[in-house]
Design a protein around this motif. Structure first.
Motif, PDB file in Angstrom:
ATOM      1  N   THR A 160     -53.344 -14.779 -21.585  1.00  0.00           N
ATOM      2  CA  THR A 160     -54.797 -15.038 -20.472  1.00  0.00           C
ATOM      3  C   THR A 160     -55.575 -13.520 -21.184  1.00  0.00           C
ATOM      4  N   HIS A 161     -57.442 -13.581 -21.048  1.00  0.00           N
ATOM      5  CA  HIS A 161     -58.008 -12.517 -21.643  1.00  0.00           C
ATOM      6  C   HIS A 161     -57.795 -11.191 -20.757  1.00  0.00           C
ATOM      7  N   GLN A 162     -56.505 -11.214 -19.424  1.00  0.00           N
ATOM      8  CA  GLN A 162     -56.227 -10.087 -19.124  1.00  0.00           C
ATOM      9  C   GLN A 162     -55.732  -9.263 -20.548  1.00  0.00           C
ATOM     10  N   ASN A 163     -54.228 -10.150 -20.414  1.00  0.00           N
ATOM     11  CA  ASN A 163     -53.037 -10.100 -22.461  1.00  0.00           C
ATOM     12  C   ASN A 163     -53.793  -9.104 -22.769  1.00  0.00           C
ATOM     13  N   LEU A 164     -54.845  -9.983 -23.539  1.00  0.00           N
ATOM     14  CA  LEU A 164     -55.545  -9.895 -24.433  1.00  0.00           C
ATOM     15  C   LEU A 164     -56.036  -8.236 -24.546  1.00  0.00           C
ATOM     16  N   THR A 165     -56.781  -8.220 -23.760  1.00  0.00           N
ATOM     17  CA  THR A 165     -57.778  -7.199 -23.700  1.00  0.00           C
ATOM     18  C   THR A 165     -56.824  -5.892 -23.085  1.00  0.00           C
ATOM     19  N   TRP A 166     -56.158  -6.142 -22.185  1.00  0.00           N
ATOM     20  CA  TRP A 166     -55.096  -4.836 -22.056  1.00  0.00           C
ATOM     21  C   TRP A 166     -54.448  -4.586 -23.711  1.00  0.00           C
ATOM     22  N   ASN A 167     -54.138  -5.832 -24.550  1.00  0.00           N
ATOM     23  CA  ASN A 167     -53.586  -5.256 -25.384  1.00  0.00           C
ATOM     24  C   ASN A 167     -54.455  -4.689 -26.261  1.00  0.00           C
ATOM     25  N   SER A 168     -55.274  -4.465 -25.956  1.00  0.00           N
ATOM     26  CA  SER A 168     -56.611  -3.870 -27.570  1.00  0.00           C
ATOM     27  C   SER A 168     -56.765  -2.831 -26.422  1.00  0.00           C
ATOM     28  N   LEU A 169     -56.886  -1.979 -25.382  1.00  0.00           N
ATOM     29  CA  LEU A 169     -56.839  -1.306 -24.658  1.00  0.00           C
ATOM     30  C   LEU A 169     -55.689  -0.372 -25.614  1.00  0.00           C
ATOM     31  N   VAL A 204     -54.622  -0.783 -27.904  1.00  0.00           N
ATOM     32  CA  VAL A 204     -54.245   0.311 -29.446  1.00  0.00           C
ATOM     33  C   VAL A 204     -54.857   0.834 -29.459  1.00  0.00           C
ATOM     34  N   LEU A 205     -55.778   0.758 -28.653  1.00  0.00           N
ATOM     35  CA  LEU A 205     -57.671   1.961 -29.287  1.00  0.00           C
ATOM     36  C   LEU A 205     -56.914   3.132 -28.485  1.00  0.00           C
ATOM     37  N   VAL A 206     -55.845   2.953 -27.355  1.00  0.00           N
ATOM     38  CA  VAL A 206     -55.760   4.420 -26.769  1.00  0.00           C
ATOM     39  C   VAL A 206     -54.829   5.460 -27.907  1.00  0.00           C
ATOM     40  N   ASP A 207     -53.379   4.119 -28.627  1.00  0.00           N
ATOM     41  CA  ASP A 207     -52.374   4.399 -29.407  1.00  0.00           C
ATOM     42  C   ASP A 207     -52.411   4.657 -30.699  1.00  0.00           C
ATOM     43  N   TYR A 208     -53.776   4.039 -31.288  1.00  0.00           N
ATOM     44  CA  TYR A 208     -53.415   3.695 -33.214  1.00  0.00           C
ATOM     45  C   TYR A 208     -55.157   4.444 -33.045  1.00  0.00           C
ATOM     46  N   ASP A 209     -55.696   4.876 -34.119  1.00  0.00           N
ATOM     47  CA  ASP A 209     -56.919   5.680 -34.366  1.00  0.00           C
ATOM     48  C   ASP A 209     -57.574   4.986 -34.829  1.00  0.00           C
ATOM     49  N   VAL A 210     -58.195   3.868 -33.819  1.00  0.00           N
ATOM     50  CA  VAL A 210     -58.788   2.846 -34.120  1.00  0.00           C
ATOM     51  C   VAL A 210     -60.782   3.445 -33.757  1.00  0.00           C
ATOM     52  N   THR A 211     -61.680   2.893 -34.780  1.00  0.00           N
ATOM     53  CA  THR A 211     -62.585   3.929 -33.844  1.00  0.00           C
ATOM     54  C   THR A 211     -63.927   2.945 -34.905  1.00  0.00           C
ATOM     55  N   SER A 212     -65.368   2.888 -34.901  1.00  0.00           N
ATOM     56  CA  SER A 212     -65.777   2.413 -34.941  1.00  0.00           C
ATOM     57  C   SER A 212     -66.084   2.235 -36.712  1.00  0.00           C
TER      58      SER A 212
END
Length: 509
Positions: free
Chosen positions: A180-189, A191-199
């Protein structure tokens, strides 16, 4: 906005960072504004051809801008994206098309022959081909340029289906995991919390986007954050190294073999990789010799564990903990929980091996039209049964033992092939290995190692056993080594151990 899902992402990025580069393929680039315009146009094309909320649209192709354009255009309309593995045979593709009920197929031109075979007696009514060279003349580009392209803000909730991803299907028919959109959105969050992904992240995607790790851990979090994706159509070590230097790549994801081949390429020592900051590795633990090759150049590995059904992240291991927690898959992602249970579903204490259960907003709720598979995949209503065996240490770090069905029971002792395989991969001559259980009158099963050696390398059973003596308990050491030119694999690259067990007379599970 009415659209709460992925279909709104690139539209919002157009407003926030329209001039920034979103996608690169060779010398072709798209800014976020340009990408958003193309997605708007494609969504209009889809709508004109009958695509609406709930319609399934399939895509057959590798790492190409059209893959992401199709995904986001579908999700703008509330339609469901069905990415197909290009390594599947036409009959397997036909199954996925019909099982999902896909009404449209977008296909890269080099796969047209394969697609047309798959389309026979299928549910597909609309078919568009895309040139492998971005924006070159094709049915897809002609339709885009003729499109009105007005932005469509369609009502989509986070609970709606975004993607159907088909699992490898090592036994029986593949199942469609509904993300779902929820699954993919929370997975992305996560990743953003636990890895150093930036703009400022420039992520090189070398694994195919139709694999959940490349899409969920690589592409989507970077686009959500406003970074840049560099698409690689195929894995050629020399070309990957060139791309790192040319585009100033900061982030790279792969499996241990990927990193091993890069470090063994003749261009490795001369390539400027100084921009690299984050290396993530999945699939299995990084062999020590590969770890050392990257540490010599000031780089460490982040790791993790997951699967299609967790969108895909379940745990993550930061690079600074790789040595201290050697072999670990890390801690649960920030918004995800992990338990270890016995055969009755009771929690096990630290250090005891059991089945890994996963819970969180990134975990799927169902398989497509498979209520039987859905019901059997959960404990206590919301804990997904991974089918993997592992344990948590005293600090809560997860260690993977093996697949439940691949565990070997020899003389009453449990042997986890992944542990044995990791020790064998320390041998420089070994290219790849699978450890399987083979029937034995005395012990029930004994472990055998099926190995592929590097070109020109030599190794025999005695040398293998000598290497493992002192590293593993004697009952874990393979009784026999079998040498072969290749290992049978699924379309997603997993070793088909059932085939090896059948070939060598193993006990059936």
């Amino acid at each position: 906005m009415l659209n709460k899902g992925l279909g709104s992402w690139i539209h919002k990025r157009r407003v926030k960072s329209g001039a920034d580069i979103a996608l690169i393929l060779d010398d072709y680039q798209l800014s976020y504004a340009q990408l958003a315009t193309r997605i708007d146009r494609l969504a209009a094309v889809f709508a004109e051809r009958g695509v609406t909320s709930g319609t399934r649209v399939a895509f057959l192709g590798g790492n190409h801008p059209a893959f992401l354009e199709t995904l986001f255009a579908c999700n703008m309309l509330g339609a469901i994206f069905v990415p197909l593995n290009v390594r599947l045979a036409p009959v397997e593709l036909n199954y996925a098309l019909n099982d999902s009920g896909s009404q449209m197929l977008i296909c890269l031109e080099n796969l047209d022959d394969q697609a047309r075979l798959a389309l026979q007696d299928s549910s597909v009514r609309e078919y568009l081909t895309v040139s492998n060279t971005p924006e070159a003349p094709s049915e897809y580009e002609t339709a885009l340029h003729a499109s009105s392209g007005n932005y469509r803000d369609t009502a989509v909730s986070l609970e709606d289906a975004s993607i159907i991803l088909y699992t490898s299907g090592t036994t029986g028919k593949p199942k469609g995991a509904v993300l779902t959109h929820q699954n993919l959105t929370w997975n992305s969050l996560n990743v953003l919390v636990d890895y150093d992904v930036t703009s400022k992240t420039v992520a090189l995607l070398i694994a195919p986007l139709f694999h959940t790790a490349s899409l969920g851990m690589g592409a989507l979090p970077v686009l959500l954050k406003g970074g840049t994706l560099v698409l690689q159509e195929r894995f050629v070590p020399a070309e990957v190294l060139q791309a790192i230097e040319k585009h100033g790549v900061t982030s790279l994801s792969g499996v241990p073999t990927t990193y091993q081949l890069l470090a063994e390429d003749p261009a490795w020592a001369q390539t400027d990789i100084s921009t690299l900051k984050m290396l993530t590795c999945g699939g299995s633990a990084v062999p020590v010799r590969v770890l050392e090759a990257y540490e010599a150049r000031g780089l460490g590995f982040s790791g993790g564990y997951g699967m299609t059904e967790t969108s895909p992240g379940a745990t993550s291991l930061r690079a600074e903990h790789t040595r201290a927690k050697m072999g670990s898959a890390g801690l649960p992602h920030f918004f995800t929980s992990v338990r270890i249970v016995d055969g009755l579903g009771a929690d096990l204490p630290a250090g005891e091996v059991g089945e890994i259960l996963i819970s969180g907003p990134n975990v799927i709720k169902e398989y497509w039209q498979r209520p039987d598979a859905t019901e059997s995949s959960y404990y206590d209503g919301g804990w997904f049964r991974s089918g993997d065996m592992g344990y948590l240490d005293e600090d809560g770090y997860l260690f993977i033992s093996d697949r439940l069905k691949d565990m070997i029971i020899s003389g009453g002792e449990n042997i986890y092939p992944a542990e044995v395989e990791q020790a064998i991969m320390e041998i420089p001559e070994v290219e790849s290995v699978a450890v399987i259980g083979v029937s034995d009158e005395k012990w029930g099963e004994v472990p055998w190692a099926v190995l592929v050696l590097k070109e020109g390398a030599e190794l025999d059973t005695e040398a293998l056993i000598n290497h493992l003596n002192g590293r593993l308990a004697r009952y874990k050491i393979p009784r026999t080594a079998v040498f072969t030119d290749s290992l049978p694999r699924t379309a997603s690259g997993k070793i088909r151990k059932a085939e090896l067990r059948n070939q060598f007379g193993a006990a059936q599970s």
